[in-house]
Structures are given as C-alpha cells and as structure tokens.
Scaffold this motif. Structure first.
Motif, PDB file in Angstrom:
ATOM      1  N   ALA A  37      25.675  67.513  42.456  1.00 17.56           N
ATOM      2  CA  ALA A  37      25.773  66.161  42.968  1.00 17.56           C
ATOM      3  C   ALA A  37      27.204  65.896  43.418  1.00 17.56           C
ATOM      4  O   ALA A  37      28.146  66.458  42.856  1.00 17.56           O
ATOM      5  CB  ALA A  37      25.383  65.159  41.882  1.00 17.56           C
ATOM      6  N   PRO A  38      27.411  65.053  44.435  1.00 19.72           N
ATOM      7  CA  PRO A  38      28.776  64.774  44.876  1.00 19.72           C
ATOM      8  C   PRO A  38      29.574  63.984  43.837  1.00 19.72           C
ATOM      9  O   PRO A  38      29.010  63.186  43.085  1.00 19.72           O
ATOM     10  CB  PRO A  38      28.575  63.932  46.142  1.00 19.72           C
ATOM     11  CG  PRO A  38      27.222  63.340  46.007  1.00 19.72           C
ATOM     12  CD  PRO A  38      26.417  64.317  45.203  1.00 19.72           C
ATOM     13  N   LYS A  39      30.853  64.239  43.795  1.00 25.12           N
ATOM     14  CA  LYS A  39      31.745  63.476  42.922  1.00 25.12           C
ATOM     15  C   LYS A  39      31.997  62.121  43.580  1.00 25.12           C
ATOM     16  O   LYS A  39      31.807  61.963  44.794  1.00 25.12           O
ATOM     17  CB  LYS A  39      33.062  64.233  42.727  1.00 25.12           C
ATOM     18  CG  LYS A  39      32.875  65.555  42.017  1.00 25.12           C
ATOM     19  CD  LYS A  39      34.182  66.294  41.885  1.00 25.12           C
ATOM     20  CE  LYS A  39      33.961  67.632  41.208  1.00 25.12           C
ATOM     21  NZ  LYS A  39      35.199  68.405  41.070  1.00 25.12           N
ATOM     22  N   ALA A  40      32.450  61.150  42.813  1.00 28.56           N
ATOM     23  CA  ALA A  40      32.666  59.796  43.321  1.00 28.56           C
ATOM     24  C   ALA A  40      33.594  59.780  44.541  1.00 28.56           C
ATOM     25  O   ALA A  40      33.349  59.029  45.488  1.00 28.56           O
ATOM     26  CB  ALA A  40      33.231  58.912  42.225  1.00 28.56           C
ATOM     27  N   ASN A  41      34.616  60.619  44.545  1.00 25.94           N
ATOM     28  CA  ASN A  41      35.557  60.636  45.672  1.00 25.94           C
ATOM     29  C   ASN A  41      35.035  61.410  46.886  1.00 25.94           C
ATOM     30  O   ASN A  41      35.708  61.477  47.896  1.00 25.94           O
ATOM     31  CB  ASN A  41      36.911  61.185  45.226  1.00 25.94           C
ATOM     32  CG  ASN A  41      36.861  62.652  44.840  1.00 25.94           C
ATOM     33  OD1 ASN A  41      35.803  63.170  44.468  1.00 25.94           O
ATOM     34  ND2 ASN A  41      37.989  63.309  44.881  1.00 25.94           N
ATOM     35  N   GLU A  42      33.856  61.987  46.792  1.00 30.24           N
ATOM     36  CA  GLU A  42      33.272  62.738  47.901  1.00 30.24           C
ATOM     37  C   GLU A  42      32.189  61.951  48.641  1.00 30.24           C
ATOM     38  O   GLU A  42      31.677  62.412  49.644  1.00 30.24           O
ATOM     39  CB  GLU A  42      32.673  64.048  47.380  1.00 30.24           C
ATOM     40  CG  GLU A  42      33.703  64.957  46.785  1.00 30.24           C
ATOM     41  CD  GLU A  42      33.104  66.187  46.114  1.00 30.24           C
ATOM     42  OE1 GLU A  42      33.807  67.217  46.093  1.00 30.24           O
ATOM     43  OE2 GLU A  42      31.970  66.131  45.620  1.00 30.24           O
TER      44      GLU A  42
END
Length: 43
Positions: A37-42
């Motif tokens: 899953a993407p990280k928050a900053n991505e």
C-alpha cells in the motif's frame, strides 16, 4: 511503443500494464502479492 510486447515482461505491453494497474493495482494479477500500500507521503 505502448503496444509493443516486452520480452523482459513476459510479452506484456505498456498499455496492458497500465490497464491492469488501474484495474487491480499491479502489472499482472499474479504480481499483486508483491505490491504494498502507498505510504501517506506517496498519495
């Protein structure tokens, strides 16, 4: 170039890979287990 099968990607074209990514989040369904899953900053 979008519809040229890639030998390195088992014959998958860039167009097919993009369509698959939009549909289920990976270039091929069998590769989905390796996608995180993407990280928050991505996002």
């Amino acid at each position: 170039m979008l519809n040229v099968p890639s030998g390195a990607n088992n014959g998958l074209t860039l167009s097919e890979g993009r369509k698959n990514f939009k549909a289920f989040g990976a270039c091929e369904l069998s590769m989905k287990k390796y996608v995180r899953a993407p990280k928050a900053n991505e996002i």
